[in-house]
Design a protein around this motif. Sequence first.
Motif, mmCIF file in Angstrom:
data_model
loop_
_atom_site.group_PDB
_atom_site.id
_atom_site.type_symbol
_atom_site.label_atom_id
_atom_site.label_comp_id
_atom_site.label_asym_id
_atom_site.label_seq_id
_atom_site.Cartn_x
_atom_site.Cartn_y
_atom_site.Cartn_z
ATOM 1 N N LEU A 100 2.004 1.329 -5.239
ATOM 2 C CA LEU A 100 3.265 0.738 -4.758
ATOM 3 C C LEU A 100 3.651 1.326 -3.407
ATOM 4 O O LEU A 100 4.132 0.612 -2.525
ATOM 5 C CB LEU A 100 4.386 0.961 -5.775
ATOM 6 C CG LEU A 100 4.328 0.082 -7.013
ATOM 7 C CD1 LEU A 100 5.372 0.522 -8.032
ATOM 8 C CD2 LEU A 100 4.524 -1.377 -6.640
ATOM 9 N N ALA A 101 3.449 2.635 -3.250
ATOM 10 C CA ALA A 101 3.766 3.274 -1.965
ATOM 11 C C ALA A 101 2.911 2.678 -0.849
ATOM 12 O O ALA A 101 3.401 2.477 0.269
ATOM 13 C CB ALA A 101 3.577 4.784 -2.046
ATOM 14 N N ALA A 102 1.653 2.400 -1.152
ATOM 15 C CA ALA A 102 0.775 1.798 -0.139
ATOM 16 C C ALA A 102 1.295 0.430 0.277
ATOM 17 O O ALA A 102 1.185 0.046 1.436
ATOM 18 C CB ALA A 102 -0.652 1.694 -0.662
ATOM 19 N N ARG A 103 1.880 -0.267 -0.654
ATOM 20 C CA ARG A 103 2.355 -1.624 -0.352
ATOM 21 C C ARG A 103 3.746 -1.640 0.268
ATOM 22 O O ARG A 103 4.021 -2.408 1.182
ATOM 23 C CB ARG A 103 2.344 -2.439 -1.633
ATOM 24 C CG ARG A 103 2.650 -3.876 -1.402
ATOM 25 C CD ARG A 103 1.940 -4.741 -2.360
ATOM 26 N NE ARG A 103 2.203 -6.122 -1.985
ATOM 27 C CZ ARG A 103 2.105 -7.123 -2.800
ATOM 28 N NH1 ARG A 103 1.731 -6.917 -4.029
ATOM 29 N NH2 ARG A 103 2.359 -8.334 -2.390
ATOM 30 N N TYR A 104 4.666 -0.780 -0.271
ATOM 31 C CA TYR A 104 6.070 -0.883 0.135
ATOM 32 C C TYR A 104 6.701 0.420 0.636
ATOM 33 O O TYR A 104 7.836 0.405 1.078
ATOM 34 C CB TYR A 104 6.914 -1.377 -1.042
ATOM 35 C CG TYR A 104 6.451 -2.666 -1.642
ATOM 36 C CD1 TYR A 104 6.522 -3.863 -0.923
ATOM 37 C CD2 TYR A 104 5.931 -2.710 -2.920
ATOM 38 C CE1 TYR A 104 6.092 -5.056 -1.476
ATOM 39 C CE2 TYR A 104 5.500 -3.902 -3.492
ATOM 40 C CZ TYR A 104 5.581 -5.070 -2.762
ATOM 41 O OH TYR A 104 5.150 -6.242 -3.317
ATOM 42 N N GLY A 105 6.024 1.545 0.518
ATOM 43 C CA GLY A 105 6.620 2.824 0.890
ATOM 44 C C GLY A 105 7.365 3.438 -0.283
ATOM 45 O O GLY A 105 7.198 3.033 -1.429
ATOM 46 N N SER A 164 4.439 9.130 1.969
ATOM 47 C CA SER A 164 4.761 7.752 1.569
ATOM 48 C C SER A 164 4.708 6.829 2.779
ATOM 49 O O SER A 164 4.168 5.719 2.706
ATOM 50 C CB SER A 164 6.157 7.676 0.933
ATOM 51 O OG SER A 164 6.158 8.296 -0.313
ATOM 52 N N LEU A 165 5.264 7.292 3.880
ATOM 53 C CA LEU A 165 5.241 6.500 5.102
ATOM 54 C C LEU A 165 3.814 6.262 5.578
ATOM 55 O O LEU A 165 3.429 5.133 5.899
ATOM 56 C CB LEU A 165 6.055 7.203 6.194
ATOM 57 C CG LEU A 165 6.031 6.537 7.565
ATOM 58 C CD1 LEU A 165 6.769 5.204 7.520
ATOM 59 C CD2 LEU A 165 6.649 7.447 8.599
ATOM 60 N N LEU A 166 3.008 7.321 5.606
ATOM 61 C CA LEU A 166 1.623 7.170 6.062
ATOM 62 C C LEU A 166 0.796 6.322 5.101
ATOM 63 O O LEU A 166 -0.023 5.509 5.527
ATOM 64 C CB LEU A 166 0.976 8.543 6.256
ATOM 65 C CG LEU A 166 1.522 9.366 7.417
ATOM 66 C CD1 LEU A 166 0.916 10.758 7.406
ATOM 67 C CD2 LEU A 166 1.295 8.665 8.740
#
Length: 190
Positions: A100-105, A164-166
């Motif tokens: 999910l982090a990869a898709r939306y942060g 998360s941002l990266l």
Amino acid sequence: MTNSVAGTKPGKRERLIEAAVRVFYERGVEKTTIAEIARVADVPVGNVYYYFKTKDQLIEAAIGAHARTLDQLVAELDRLETPQERLKALIDGWVGERELAARYGCPFGSLTAELHKRDDPLEGRASEVMQELVDWARTQFEAMGRPDAARLAIALIASYQGISLLTNAFRDPELMVTEGERLRDWIDSL
């Protein structure tokens, strides 16, 4: 999530809040319309205004939902025996959400950042929820006997927000795995 009666559908208000959290996360506050939230919640758009008069009230409810989720998470983590175990379980939870982090942060970090851009009175409430996480991490480092607990707490949360941002920017969930391993080793070294 269901109401207390097994198998029943959550009420309209609860569905609207859950939908707001999800759609704000996936699309952002500015791009989200009340009609989209109503559609995802399976609530007629006209009914939304019975529960929430404005989009800002939905944003506030979403912030409240994030606060409740954090409270539940902290309660679960606090059942673990040592502060090191609690901190590493927090990290493991973050890593577990890497797709999910990869898709939306970060779900809450993204919302908080977006509200700050709006010069929004709700940004203060969002910051309070983020502060609760920092404070919890600080208490874990204090329990480890660290005199620099406040700095360590900021470093931990900043590491997560940064990765998360990266992870999102590069659409690479493995970045979060690598950072999770580094953070676990860091906790062990303290």
